[in-house]
Design a protein around this motif. Structure first.
Motif, PDB file in Angstrom:
ATOM      1  N   GLY A 171     -60.058 -49.374  19.164  1.00 17.85           N
ATOM      2  CA  GLY A 171     -60.118 -50.071  17.896  1.00 17.85           C
ATOM      3  C   GLY A 171     -61.004 -51.301  18.055  1.00 17.85           C
ATOM      4  N   GLU A 172     -61.062 -52.117  17.013  1.00 18.19           N
ATOM      5  CA  GLU A 172     -61.908 -53.321  17.104  1.00 18.19           C
ATOM      6  C   GLU A 172     -61.410 -54.292  18.174  1.00 18.19           C
ATOM      7  OE1 GLU A 172     -63.641 -57.034  14.409  1.00 18.19           O
ATOM      8  OE2 GLU A 172     -62.001 -55.795  13.632  1.00 18.19           O
ATOM      9  N   LYS A 173     -60.083 -54.446  18.288  1.00 17.18           N
ATOM     10  CA  LYS A 173     -59.531 -55.389  19.276  1.00 17.18           C
ATOM     11  C   LYS A 173     -59.919 -54.978  20.692  1.00 17.18           C
ATOM     12  CE  LYS A 173     -55.438 -56.722  16.568  1.00 17.18           C
ATOM     13  NZ  LYS A 173     -53.952 -56.667  16.520  1.00 17.18           N
ATOM     14  N   GLY A 174     -59.833 -53.689  20.963  1.00 19.74           N
ATOM     15  CA  GLY A 174     -60.172 -53.198  22.295  1.00 19.74           C
ATOM     16  C   GLY A 174     -61.650 -53.364  22.607  1.00 19.74           C
ATOM     17  N   VAL A 175     -62.501 -53.069  21.619  1.00 19.05           N
ATOM     18  CA  VAL A 175     -63.945 -53.251  21.820  1.00 19.05           C
ATOM     19  C   VAL A 175     -64.244 -54.703  22.155  1.00 19.05           C
ATOM     20  CG1 VAL A 175     -66.202 -53.223  20.685  1.00 19.05           C
ATOM     21  CG2 VAL A 175     -64.624 -51.303  20.363  1.00 19.05           C
ATOM     22  N   ARG A 176     -63.612 -55.617  21.416  1.00 14.43           N
ATOM     23  CA  ARG A 176     -63.871 -57.050  21.653  1.00 14.43           C
ATOM     24  C   ARG A 176     -63.248 -57.516  22.965  1.00 14.43           C
ATOM     25  NH1 ARG A 176     -66.833 -59.052  17.851  1.00 14.43           N
ATOM     26  NH2 ARG A 176     -66.807 -58.138  15.755  1.00 14.43           N
ATOM     27  N   ALA A 177     -62.176 -56.858  23.405  1.00 13.89           N
ATOM     28  CA  ALA A 177     -61.596 -57.195  24.707  1.00 13.89           C
ATOM     29  C   ALA A 177     -62.583 -56.891  25.835  1.00 13.89           C
ATOM     30  CB  ALA A 177     -60.304 -56.407  24.928  1.00 13.89           C
ATOM     31  N   PHE A 178     -63.439 -55.898  25.618  1.00 14.55           N
ATOM     32  CA  PHE A 178     -64.482 -55.576  26.591  1.00 14.55           C
ATOM     33  C   PHE A 178     -65.784 -56.323  26.295  1.00 14.55           C
ATOM     34  CE2 PHE A 178     -62.073 -51.657  27.772  1.00 14.55           C
ATOM     35  CZ  PHE A 178     -62.124 -51.823  29.154  1.00 14.55           C
ATOM     36  N   GLY A 179     -65.702 -57.314  25.434  1.00 12.73           N
ATOM     37  CA  GLY A 179     -66.894 -58.032  24.985  1.00 12.73           C
ATOM     38  C   GLY A 179     -67.726 -58.627  26.110  1.00 12.73           C
ATOM     39  N   ALA A 180     -67.073 -59.283  27.079  1.00  9.40           N
ATOM     40  CA  ALA A 180     -67.816 -59.930  28.173  1.00  9.40           C
ATOM     41  C   ALA A 180     -68.639 -58.905  28.948  1.00  9.40           C
ATOM     42  CB  ALA A 180     -66.836 -60.644  29.109  1.00  9.40           C
ATOM     43  N   LEU A 181     -68.034 -57.755  29.236  1.00  7.47           N
ATOM     44  CA  LEU A 181     -68.745 -56.707  29.960  1.00  7.47           C
ATOM     45  C   LEU A 181     -69.883 -56.139  29.127  1.00  7.47           C
ATOM     46  CD1 LEU A 181     -69.124 -54.650  32.244  1.00  7.47           C
ATOM     47  CD2 LEU A 181     -67.271 -53.291  31.241  1.00  7.47           C
ATOM     48  N   LEU A 182     -69.609 -55.811  27.864  1.00  5.83           N
ATOM     49  CA  LEU A 182     -70.622 -55.210  27.004  1.00  5.83           C
ATOM     50  C   LEU A 182     -71.813 -56.142  26.791  1.00  5.83           C
ATOM     51  CD1 LEU A 182     -68.319 -53.508  24.331  1.00  5.83           C
ATOM     52  CD2 LEU A 182     -69.695 -52.348  26.067  1.00  5.83           C
ATOM     53  N   LYS A 183     -71.536 -57.417  26.566  1.00  4.46           N
ATOM     54  CA  LYS A 183     -72.621 -58.365  26.289  1.00  4.46           C
ATOM     55  C   LYS A 183     -73.532 -58.597  27.487  1.00  4.46           C
ATOM     56  CE  LYS A 183     -70.003 -61.614  24.357  1.00  4.46           C
ATOM     57  NZ  LYS A 183     -69.623 -62.880  23.661  1.00  4.46           N
ATOM     58  N   SER A 184     -73.049 -58.276  28.685  1.00  3.20           N
ATOM     59  CA  SER A 184     -73.858 -58.518  29.885  1.00  3.20           C
ATOM     60  C   SER A 184     -74.700 -57.313  30.292  1.00  3.20           C
ATOM     61  CB  SER A 184     -72.946 -58.913  31.052  1.00  3.20           C
ATOM     62  OG  SER A 184     -72.118 -57.827  31.447  1.00  3.20           O
ATOM     63  N   GLN A 185     -74.655 -56.251  29.488  1.00  6.58           N
ATOM     64  CA  GLN A 185     -75.361 -55.025  29.864  1.00  6.58           C
ATOM     65  C   GLN A 185     -76.721 -54.911  29.172  1.00  6.58           C
ATOM     66  OE1 GLN A 185     -74.104 -53.213  32.410  1.00  6.58           O
ATOM     67  NE2 GLN A 185     -72.658 -54.933  32.328  1.00  6.58           N
ATOM     68  N   ASN A 186     -77.781 -54.911  29.977  1.00  3.39           N
ATOM     69  CA  ASN A 186     -79.134 -54.773  29.451  1.00  3.39           C
ATOM     70  C   ASN A 186     -79.838 -53.514  29.942  1.00  3.39           C
ATOM     71  OD1 ASN A 186     -79.713 -57.332  27.882  1.00  3.39           O
ATOM     72  ND2 ASN A 186     -78.990 -58.200  29.825  1.00  3.39           N
ATOM     73  N   ASN A 187     -79.167 -52.759  30.840  1.00  6.23           N
ATOM     74  CA  ASN A 187     -79.823 -51.596  31.439  1.00  6.23           C
ATOM     75  C   ASN A 187     -79.041 -50.300  31.245  1.00  6.23           C
ATOM     76  OD1 ASN A 187     -82.057 -53.054  32.738  1.00  6.23           O
ATOM     77  ND2 ASN A 187     -80.424 -53.999  33.945  1.00  6.23           N
ATOM     78  N   LEU A 188     -78.110 -50.281  30.297  1.00  8.05           N
ATOM     79  CA  LEU A 188     -77.301 -49.079  30.094  1.00  8.05           C
ATOM     80  C   LEU A 188     -78.160 -47.873  29.724  1.00  8.05           C
ATOM     81  CD1 LEU A 188     -74.060 -50.048  28.139  1.00  8.05           C
ATOM     82  CD2 LEU A 188     -74.220 -49.154  30.464  1.00  8.05           C
ATOM     83  N   GLU A 189     -77.897 -46.754  30.422  1.00  6.28           N
ATOM     84  CA  GLU A 189     -78.549 -45.493  30.102  1.00  6.28           C
ATOM     85  C   GLU A 189     -77.573 -44.505  29.463  1.00  6.28           C
ATOM     86  OE1 GLU A 189     -80.654 -43.814  33.422  1.00  6.28           O
ATOM     87  OE2 GLU A 189     -81.442 -45.765  34.038  1.00  6.28           O
ATOM     88  N   GLU A 190     -76.264 -44.669  29.775  1.00  2.00           N
ATOM     89  CA  GLU A 190     -75.249 -43.780  29.209  1.00  2.00           C
ATOM     90  C   GLU A 190     -74.030 -44.593  28.769  1.00  2.00           C
ATOM     91  OE1 GLU A 190     -74.326 -40.196  31.409  1.00  2.00           O
ATOM     92  OE2 GLU A 190     -76.140 -40.434  32.638  1.00  2.00           O
ATOM     93  N   LEU A 191     -73.594 -44.386  27.527  1.00  2.00           N
ATOM     94  CA  LEU A 191     -72.419 -45.085  26.986  1.00  2.00           C
ATOM     95  C   LEU A 191     -71.535 -44.070  26.266  1.00  2.00           C
ATOM     96  CD1 LEU A 191     -70.820 -47.670  26.326  1.00  2.00           C
ATOM     97  CD2 LEU A 191     -72.277 -47.942  24.303  1.00  2.00           C
ATOM     98  N   TYR A 192     -70.251 -44.021  26.680  1.00  3.49           N
ATOM     99  CA  TYR A 192     -69.293 -43.071  26.102  1.00  3.49           C
ATOM    100  C   TYR A 192     -68.131 -43.837  25.464  1.00  3.49           C
ATOM    101  CZ  TYR A 192     -71.846 -39.781  29.071  1.00  3.49           C
ATOM    102  OH  TYR A 192     -72.833 -39.042  29.674  1.00  3.49           O
ATOM    103  N   LEU A 193     -67.932 -43.597  24.166  1.00  8.52           N
ATOM    104  CA  LEU A 193     -66.831 -44.221  23.424  1.00  8.52           C
ATOM    105  C   LEU A 193     -66.128 -43.147  22.597  1.00  8.52           C
ATOM    106  CD1 LEU A 193     -68.761 -47.423  22.276  1.00  8.52           C
ATOM    107  CD2 LEU A 193     -66.857 -47.383  23.887  1.00  8.52           C
ATOM    108  N   MET A 194     -65.665 -42.097  23.255  1.00  6.14           N
ATOM    109  CA  MET A 194     -65.049 -40.961  22.565  1.00  6.14           C
ATOM    110  C   MET A 194     -63.539 -41.148  22.438  1.00  6.14           C
ATOM    111  SD  MET A 194     -67.180 -37.777  24.228  1.00  6.14           S
ATOM    112  CE  MET A 194     -66.812 -38.173  25.928  1.00  6.14           C
ATOM    113  N   ASN A 195     -63.000 -40.691  21.307  1.00  6.65           N
ATOM    114  CA  ASN A 195     -61.554 -40.752  21.075  1.00  6.65           C
ATOM    115  C   ASN A 195     -61.016 -42.158  21.320  1.00  6.65           C
ATOM    116  OD1 ASN A 195     -59.046 -39.613  20.409  1.00  6.65           O
ATOM    117  ND2 ASN A 195     -58.541 -39.248  22.553  1.00  6.65           N
TER     118      ASN A 195
END
Length: 541
Positions: free
Chosen positions: A225-249
């Motif tokens: 949900g939105e809360k969980g996505v934002r809980a991972f905010g620090a990690l997500l915001k630091s990623q500039n080289n992602l080649e694969e991202l999975y957010l299923m289910n």
């Protein structure tokens, strides 16, 4: 009128299959290079080629196979080239097997060392039963990560549920190796935890992994949900080289999708993006479209079962126009409708490298399917998988589909099940598959209201193909005689014919029934009207 239709269908299926385009030839080289560098039974026995050597061999194989096939074609210039395509494929396979059995070449007089093993790079605790882990178990499980000088670059914590105590054990261990990590799989790692504890655990992992230079990140199956996505905010915001991202289910709602779009700073290198089974909806699809629009290197996009309707379909179709390197597209089980399907067809025309397309259950109907089939016919020369089941496609839409299929000689799998193609459509598809298609493995034409003639043509088209594995024609209206005919065709390879337990020999065409009922009702109404004409209303005395 019937003659005109037949002429149209004949023209639609007159496709010249040889010579292949330059892009098709390059695609074959790329696929052979991948096969030659992928670990297999043969590579364990004969050794694995490096990428440079494999590419060199693949180019030579393709040139030799092309020369052999072209020489054959020149002897039959009036043909459609299907036999040349078969020779091209068979010769490529034969030569590739020779190279695999030869193994890596010897360099500088020294034999390739087949006993040298790679240092262990993957740490995976996902095996075994799905369960909670406590602090003590976490200490024991993660012990290898504490070893000085370890070379782990990928970690997988999936299928184990971390609570606060286990997360606090993991934090300092992950901190010590974060600079060497390139792939992190945290899918399904908080199952059964309360929302409060789960969010705290996610915050801990996010903080400790912040700044990792990841190419792969999997956060699926966590009900974020939105809360969980934002809980991972620090990690997500630091990623500039992602080649694969999975957010299923992950419970990715409209707000969660916006949060993902907002938090990821760069998607320039993103090649794989998967959002399967979320409650995204149209507004959420608009946010995902913003991510897609910025992902020019995207090769694999999945947004299936996400409750996306027409407006969201339009947004995704427009965004996908920027992804000209796309190889795999999966939009199954959404509510696009005809108009969004037509819009998507304009994007498909840009995908020269497309090998797999999944467009089932999108409410496309004939018009949408026709637009998509015509677009695919002119693009995607190396298409291998075509799925467009459950779209209310009738025999009217079969002409464009069959023409598209006839032009795709590298197809391995076709799924047109749960449509309304009937015999007319099944016969067109069968004829399209009759020539060439030497790599075809599976055809699903189940639940299409087809009968004996359609089943027979489909069976005849696939039964002699060298690597074919499964024809599914279950759930149709094939007579007992028709079933016997099909079984006779497959008598030497019965496993290639799927089950027929749901076939209904006495099946009725409900559309025809409805038309008859409407006609009958119309006749009754006319009779009633004629009687009412003479009806007089008499005043009471």
């Amino acid at each position: 009128m019937e003659s005109a239709t037949q002429n149209f269908q004949h023209r639609s299926l007159s496709v010249k299959l040889w010579p292949p385009s330059h892009s098709t030839r390059l695609m074959l080289v790329e696929r052979m290079t991948k096969n030659l560098t992928t670990p297999s039974f043969f590579s364990r026995k004969y050794g694995l080629l490096n990428n440079e050597e494999a590419e060199e061999d693949a180019k030579k194989i393709e040139e030799l196979a092309f020369a052999a096939a072209d020489q054959h074609y020149k002897k039959e210039p009036d043909g459609d080239g299907s036999s040349a395509v078969q020779i091209y494929a068979k010769e490529s396979s034969r030569l590739m097997l020779e190279v695999i059995k030869r193994g890596p070449k010897v360099n500088n007089g020294e034999a390739a060392d087949k006993t040298t093993s790679l240092r262990e790079t993957v740490f995976d605790i996902s095996g075994g039963r799905r369960a909670f882990i406590d602090a003590e178990e976490a200490e024991d499980l993660l012990k290898p990560l504490r070893e000085p000088g370890n070379s782990y670059t990928r970690i997988c914590f999936s299928n184990r549920s971390f609570g606060l105590d286990a997360a606090n054990v993991a934090a300092p261990i992950l901190s010590s190796i974060k600079d060497q990590l390139t792939e992190v799989d945290l899918s399904d790692f908080i199952a059964g935890r309360s929302e409060l504890e789960a969010l705290e655990v996610m915050n801990i992992f996010s903080s400790v992994l912040e700044g990792c230079h990841l190419r792969y990140l999997n956060l699926s199956n966590n009900a974020l949900g939105e809360k969980g996505v934002r809980a991972f905010g620090a990690l997500l915001k630091s990623q500039n080289n992602l080649e694969e991202l999975y957010l299923m289910n992950d419970g990715i709602s409209e707000e969660a999708a916006r949060a993902v779009s907002e938090l990821i700073p760069s998607t320039e290198k993103l090649k794989v993006l998967q959002f399967h089974n979320n409650m995204t909806g149209d507004e959420g699809a608009v946010a995902i479209a913003e991510i897609v629009k910025r992902s020019h290197a995207l090769e694999d996009f999945r947004c299936s079962s996400t409750r996306v309707g027409t407006d969201g379909g339009f947004a995704l179709a427009e965004a996908l126009k920027t992804c000209t390197h796309l190889k795999k597209l999966d939009l199954r089980d959404n509510m696009f409708g005809v108009e969004a399907g037509v819009a998507l067809s304009k994007a498909l025309s840009l995908f020269a490298d497309l090998t797999e397309v999944y467009l089932s259950y999108l409410n496309l109907e004939d018009e949408g399917a026709d637009a998509l089939a015509n677009s695919l016919k002119e693009s995607a020369p190396s298409l291998e998988v075509l799925e467009i089941a459950g779209n209310d496609i009738t025999a009217k839409g079969a002409a464009s589909l069959s023409a598209c299929i006839a032009s795709k000689q590298f197809l391995t799998k076709i799924n047109l099940s749960e449509n309304e193609l009937k015999d007319e459509g099944a016969i067109l598809i069968g004829k399209a598959l009759g020539e060439g298609h030497g790599q075809l493995i599976e055809v699903d034409m189940s639940t299409n209201a087809s009968r004996r003639a359609g089943a027979r043509v489909l069976a005849q088209a696939v039964v002699t193909k060298p690597g074919f594995k499964l024809l599914n024609i279950n759930g149709n209206f094939i007579s007992d005689e028709g079933i016997d005919e099909v079984k006779e065709l497959f008598k030497s390879s019965p496993n290639m014919l799927g089950p027929l337990d749901e076939n209904d020999p006495e099946g009725e065409d409900y559309e025809d029934e409805e038309e008859e009922e409407e006609e009958e009702n119309g006749e009754n109404e006319n009779e009633l009207e004629s009687k009412l004409k003479d009806l007089k209303i008499e005043k009471g005395e």
